[in-house]
Design a protein around this motif. Structure first.
Motif, PDB file in Angstrom:
ATOM      1  N   UNK A   1       0.799  -1.232   0.000  1.00 61.33           N
ATOM      2  CA  UNK A   1       0.000   0.000   0.000  1.00 61.33           C
ATOM      3  C   UNK A   1       0.835   1.287   0.000  1.00 61.33           C
ATOM      4  N   UNK A   2       2.050   1.300   0.585  1.00 59.83           N
ATOM      5  CA  UNK A   2       2.860   2.529   0.468  1.00 59.83           C
ATOM      6  C   UNK A   2       3.115   2.923  -0.989  1.00 59.83           C
ATOM      7  N   UNK A   3       2.777   2.045  -1.942  1.00 61.99           N
ATOM      8  CA  UNK A   3       2.824   2.380  -3.358  1.00 61.99           C
ATOM      9  C   UNK A   3       1.928   3.553  -3.720  1.00 61.99           C
TER      10      UNK A   3
ATOM     11  N   UNK B   1      -9.037   1.630  -7.413  1.00 59.44           N
ATOM     12  CA  UNK B   1      -7.708   1.437  -8.004  1.00 59.44           C
ATOM     13  C   UNK B   1      -6.859   0.557  -7.095  1.00 59.44           C
ATOM     14  N   UNK B   2      -5.734   0.093  -7.645  1.00 63.71           N
ATOM     15  CA  UNK B   2      -4.766  -0.648  -6.856  1.00 63.71           C
ATOM     16  C   UNK B   2      -3.398   0.013  -6.956  1.00 63.71           C
TER      17      UNK B   2
ATOM     18  N   UNK C   1       4.871  -6.153  -3.672  1.00 57.91           N
ATOM     19  CA  UNK C   1       3.589  -6.612  -3.178  1.00 57.91           C
ATOM     20  C   UNK C   1       2.519  -5.626  -3.624  1.00 57.91           C
ATOM     21  N   UNK C   2       1.353  -6.136  -3.961  1.00 61.57           N
ATOM     22  CA  UNK C   2       0.226  -5.250  -4.268  1.00 61.57           C
ATOM     23  C   UNK C   2      -0.553  -5.015  -2.984  1.00 61.57           C
ATOM     24  N   UNK C   3      -1.327  -3.935  -2.962  1.00 65.01           N
ATOM     25  CA  UNK C   3      -2.100  -3.646  -1.747  1.00 65.01           C
ATOM     26  C   UNK C   3      -3.252  -4.645  -1.630  1.00 65.01           C
ATOM     27  N   UNK C   4      -3.967  -4.603  -0.513  1.00 63.85           N
ATOM     28  CA  UNK C   4      -4.984  -5.627  -0.243  1.00 63.85           C
ATOM     29  C   UNK C   4      -6.329  -5.333  -0.903  1.00 63.85           C
ATOM     30  N   UNK C   5      -6.408  -4.248  -1.680  1.00 62.45           N
ATOM     31  CA  UNK C   5      -7.674  -3.979  -2.382  1.00 62.45           C
ATOM     32  C   UNK C   5      -8.541  -2.976  -1.655  1.00 62.45           C
TER      33      UNK C   5
END
Lengths: 480, 462
Positions: free
Chosen positions: A253-255, A460-461, A443-447
């Motif tokens: 998520x820091x993305x 968005x992701x 890692x992608x965020x959890x949605x």
């Protein structure tokens, strides 16, 4: 082939067949028109919420309508109707056409576009994926887990939301595209108290599937434990530092950093108009070598993914930055045409009542080769931020912020103590030139992300690996 | 103002083709409310509340002298809350067909079968309902056609370009006008509704110098088109605000006084308003928890809620539950007088509703005796904040940290523009350390305040 559900939901009730659609197209568009569409949408959504240990309220909403957009040069005419019926649509078409010359009366043939690849999500209605009692039980489980986790938990608020959206896009060329989109979300917020000090923690997730997702792999309980963990960390947090320092960002998520610092500035509309800090900079080095950032709407089941965008074009993976060099922009049809390029499948809109524009889907940085432990160990004095609230950017000046909700002080390569949330501020076009280490833990965020632009929210992701940035301004209260 | 507002007589409102004619009559909206309530009662609801609303609008944007977008808005919605004893369900739709009305009622009733009884759920005490109310002068249709709006928007933007050579680009000028009507009815016999209008002009411009580009904007918004600032003045203000940001630099990290310009001061008062709202209190999610009777601001501070101010943007004769609104103090001599509660929050907290279903209205900070320039002089040396970005406000703790842009001030005079810094503190502390409120009151929203001077905050920069 028209999707059966789209046919039954959007066209059949109004008696709309090929002949009616041809007439609608012919009335709306003509030789003097560059583009546009009739966007039919049906969306049903529900929200269940728990507080004080009981599910005391829930809501259900149905939206149905058609938006008619006529594009000529840089001009857009737009009208919509909550009533999907020929007279109302022809009236809206006339209004939308008022930017163009005299009315049309021809017909344009309708041709369905077939999907270019397998669907990224099942068309099933997520609202029906669990029965009502099981939805309630899921929320109660979250509440029970959170309260059992620690006696300092005083409040638990959680919500379960689902949307089932059926979209049919009929564009000015007569191409007809449909998409059926599920979206679910579970969110938990807890308040903890110790000696009169209160802190909060938040967690959650979701995506384009049914509610069963939350019952798999202990996810719902996991969100509850995570929210409590964050809140307890914050109970121990000291004042955050103020000033420019080395910052290590955690993965996932820091993305939101990329979304604000880079993403918005690379949307086609701002670049076509020349109002973005990135305008005219394709081919320039705007990030450190080794950094590659993409926007990818084709990831299966992700919150930001779409089979087709809201103009009916397939989504794709678009390389925004490759090895530090700015490669391209995210485009909708109008801005692509005006910039002499092609849509990247990023034309999105909040609903039939709003105009589409270039928007992100899932925006993330590819992983590097550094061990996250090594990255932390390399920092002598800095901040380690692992969870964030939201962010914001001034597209034109390039200045952006994002606000940490869980952060730690790093001293001599060790994480020493938690600090209070603080806003981080930087300059989009140069912040990524200061990235000195890229983790191997992408890692992608959890949605959980919703992006707002001109008052329109779309899911968005984001994602990224652990990053070390050598110099960002941290907005705490403790001046060094 | 280059156009004059045109009055539309009530008789013509439901006529087709009239500019800003609503396509539903008051009678038809009321009938829809009644049908919804009846359908709920037939399905066994012990109580119900329904709102039916409808609006029409026009938004026209011009960029670089050409029409960029012309949007016609026509919205309608029906929303319903039903109670089966202490269990509650809610549903809404934008579909005005008879079938959708029934589907919506059934959806709300179905939900109420599953939600759990909440001892605090229910309708407001009928004694608090509005029974008659003054006309708050909120409905002033503006007969502005798309052609007139185009000329107006061109005039705004042209004035902006003409104001300064450094204005090299534009995000456009826009003219927006909207008229709405809503009726609220409930099973206790309340039925009320009114029409209201909202018009605005805005402009966003881009300037460039060697260091890069800057953007800023100006706007005006009012119930009555005659109360809008002149088009040319909006263009010039947008240009001035944009150009003065050129050459912005960072500050070094420091502690200093901070003066919030009125449009930014509003956000501080907005945090105060959220902190005293019912949900923030009963969820223990407020930095002003249980603070009624406590000194929150300096003793000279007075804040009122003024929902009955004629023509104001936040005015309403009754709240979202039909409870009469009234002008009342929130802060007297620095002390918190009351929370802002709907009937549910009131029951949760053992208090009476304050008519705040839907929020606080026209929150008004009493101005002091100094104008903006006098406040700059009072600050002497410090930071004037004219823009804030990001969320950065923790409502539970009051911790505050936001991105800011503005001007460095010495001896009461602007020295140079500042950007890419943050300002931080804690709202409880910031409220107590307010040094003054200016007479330069901004009334373009639901919070009316002048500039606010805070004694000291942490600025983070280089």
């Amino acid at each position: 082939m028209i999707d059966r559900l789209a046919q039954q939901t959007l066209l059949d009730p109004a008696g709309l067949g090929d002949s009616e659609l041809s007439t609608l197209l012919g009335t709306t568009f003509g030789h003097d028109i560059d583009g546009g569409d009739c966007y039919f949408q049906f969306a049903s959504q529900e929200g269940w919420s728990l507080e004080d240990g009981i599910v005391k309220s829930a809501s259900f909403n149905i939206e149905r309508g058609v938006g008619i957009r006529v594009v000529r040069g840089e001009q857009t005419g737009f009208a919509y109707s909550d009533d999907i019926a020929m007279p109302a649509m022809l009236e809206a078409a006339k209004t939308a056409r008022s930017i163009a010359s005299a009315g049309q009366s021809g017909r344009i043939a309708v041709a369905s576009r077939s999907p270019s690849r397998p669907a990224l999500y099942a068309p099933d209605n997520p609202l029906d994926s669990l029965d009502e009692q099981t939805k309630i039980d899921l929320l109660k489980e979250v509440d029970a887990v959170a309260r059992a986790e620690d006696s300092r938990v005083t409040q638990v608020m959680c919500s379960l939301a689902g949307v089932h959206e059926v979209v049919l896009v009929l564009n000015a060329r007569g191409e007809l595209t449909t998409d059926v989109r599920p979206l679910v979300r579970l969110n938990v917020q807890v308040i903890v108290e110790q000696g009169g000090r209160r802190e909060s923690g938040t967690s959650g997730g979701g995506g384009r599937f049914g509610y069963q997702y939350f019952r798999e792999s202990d996810r719902a309980a996991g969100y509850a434990r995570e929210a409590v963990r964050q809140a307890l960390v914050n109970l121990e947090a000291r004042e955050a530092p103020a000033g420019t320092m080395k910052v290590v960002l955690g993965p996932g998520w820091p993305g939101v950093l990329l979304h604000e610092a880079i993403g918005h500035g690379l949307e086609g509309d701002f670049n076509r108009k020349g109002t973005s800090a990135f305008s005219g900079r394709v081919g320039e080095q705007v990030a450190a070598k080794g950094i590659t950032i993409v926007d990818d709407g084709t990831l299966e089941g992700r919150r930001g993914s779409l089979n087709v965008d809201d103009e009916g074009n397939p989504t794709q993976q678009t390389v925004l930055i490759e090895d530090g060099v700015l490669r391209g922009y995210m485009q909708d049809e109008m801005n692509a045409r005006l910039m002499g390029t092609r849509s990247t499948g990023n034309g999105r809109r909040e609903s039939y009542a709003r105009l589409p524009m270039p928007r992100m889907t899932n925006t993330y940085m590819l992983g590097g080769d550094a061990d996250p432990e090594e990255i932390l160990a390399s920092v002598d004095d800095g901040l380690y931020a692992v969870n964030f609230g939201g962010g914001q950017v001034d597209i034109t000046s390039g200045k952006f912020v994002f606000s940490a909700s869980e952060a730690y002080r790093v001293e001599k390569g060790k994480v020493t103590y938690p600090v209070k949330g603080a806003t981080l501020i930087g300059n989009g076009p140069d912040v990524l030139t200061r990235v000195s280490m890229i983790g191997n833990d992408m890692k992608l965020d959890s949605g959980i992300g919703t992006c707002g632009k001109e008052g329109q929210g779309v899911p968005v992701g984001v994602g990224q690996p652990t990053l070390r940035i050598d110099g960002m301004t941290v907005g705490g209260t403790q001046a060094a | 103002m280059s156009t004059s507002p045109e009055r539309v007589s009530p008789e013509s409102l439901s006529q087709d083709g009239e500019v800003q004619a609503l396509s539903h009559s008051p009678e038809s909206l009321q009938a829809r409310v009644q049908r919804t309530l009846e359908a709920a009662r037939e399905r066994g609801a012990s109580d119900a509340q329904a709102v039916v609303s409808h609006s029409v609008g026009l938004e026209l944007g011009v960029r670089k002298g050409e029409i960029e977008s012309l949007e016609h808005e026509r919205d309608q919605s029906l929303s319903l809350i039903v109670y089966f004893g202490q269990s509650k369900g809610a549903a809404s739709t934008t579909d005005f067909s008879d079938q959708a009305l029934i589907d919506t009622v059934e959806a709300a009733c179905r939900i109420a079968r599953y939600t759990e009884p909440d001892p605090y759920a229910g309708m407001p005490d009928p004694a608090f309902k509005a029974s008659d109310w003054e006309d708050l002068d909120l409905d002033h249709p503006w007969g502005c056609s798309a052609t007139e709006a185009t000329e107006l928007a061109r005039a705004i933007e042209a004035a902006g370009f003409a104001a300064d050579d450094r204005i090299e680009n534009s995000e456009g000028a826009s003219v927006s006008t909207r008229r709405a009507m809503a009726f609220l009815g409930d099973s206790q016999g309340f039925m009320g509704g009114y029409r209201s209008t909202r018009h605005s002009l805005s402009c966003a411009l881009v300037a460039r110098d060697a260091a890069g580009m800057q953007r800023d904007y100006a706007y005006t918004v009012a119930r009555h088109a005659g109360d809008l600032t002149a088009a040319e003045a909006i263009g010039r203000e947008a240009a001035e605000r944009t150009v003065r940001r050129l050459g912005g630099r960072k500050l070094s990290t420091r502690t200093c006084p901070v003066l919030f310009a009125p449009e930014m001061a509003r956000t501080l008062i907005g945090s105060f308003t959220r902190a005293i709202s019912g949900p923030a209190q009963y969820r223990e999610s407020s930095f002003l928890l249980n603070a009624v009777g406590e000194t929150v601001f300096p003793a000279w501070m007075q804040i009122e809620e003024r929902p009955l101010t004629p023509r104001a943007l936040g005015s309403a004769p009754f709240d979202g539950e039909g409870v009469r609104t009234r002008n009342r103090p929130l802060i007297a001599d620095g002390v918190l007088q009351s929370y802002t509660l709907d009937s549910y929050a009131a029951r949760r907290l053992g208090l009476e509703t304050t008519g705040n279903a839907g929020g606080a209205r026209n929150v008004t900070v009493a101005p002091g005796d100094k104008d903006f320039d006098a406040l700059l002089s009072e600050m002497g040396t410090g930071f004037l904040v004219t823009e804030l970005i990001g969320q950065g406000v923790n409502m539970v703790t009051g911790d505050y940290s936001r991105g800011a842009a503005g001007f460095w001030v010495e001896n009461g005079e602007l020295q140079y523009p500042v950007e890419e810094i943050t300002i931080a503190g804690n709202l409880k502390d910031m409220f107590r350390r307010m040094a003054a409120v200016g007479t330069d009151v901004d009334r373009r929203g639901n919070i009316h305040t002048g500039s606010i001077l805070i004694e000291s905050m942490t600025v983070a920069g280089d």
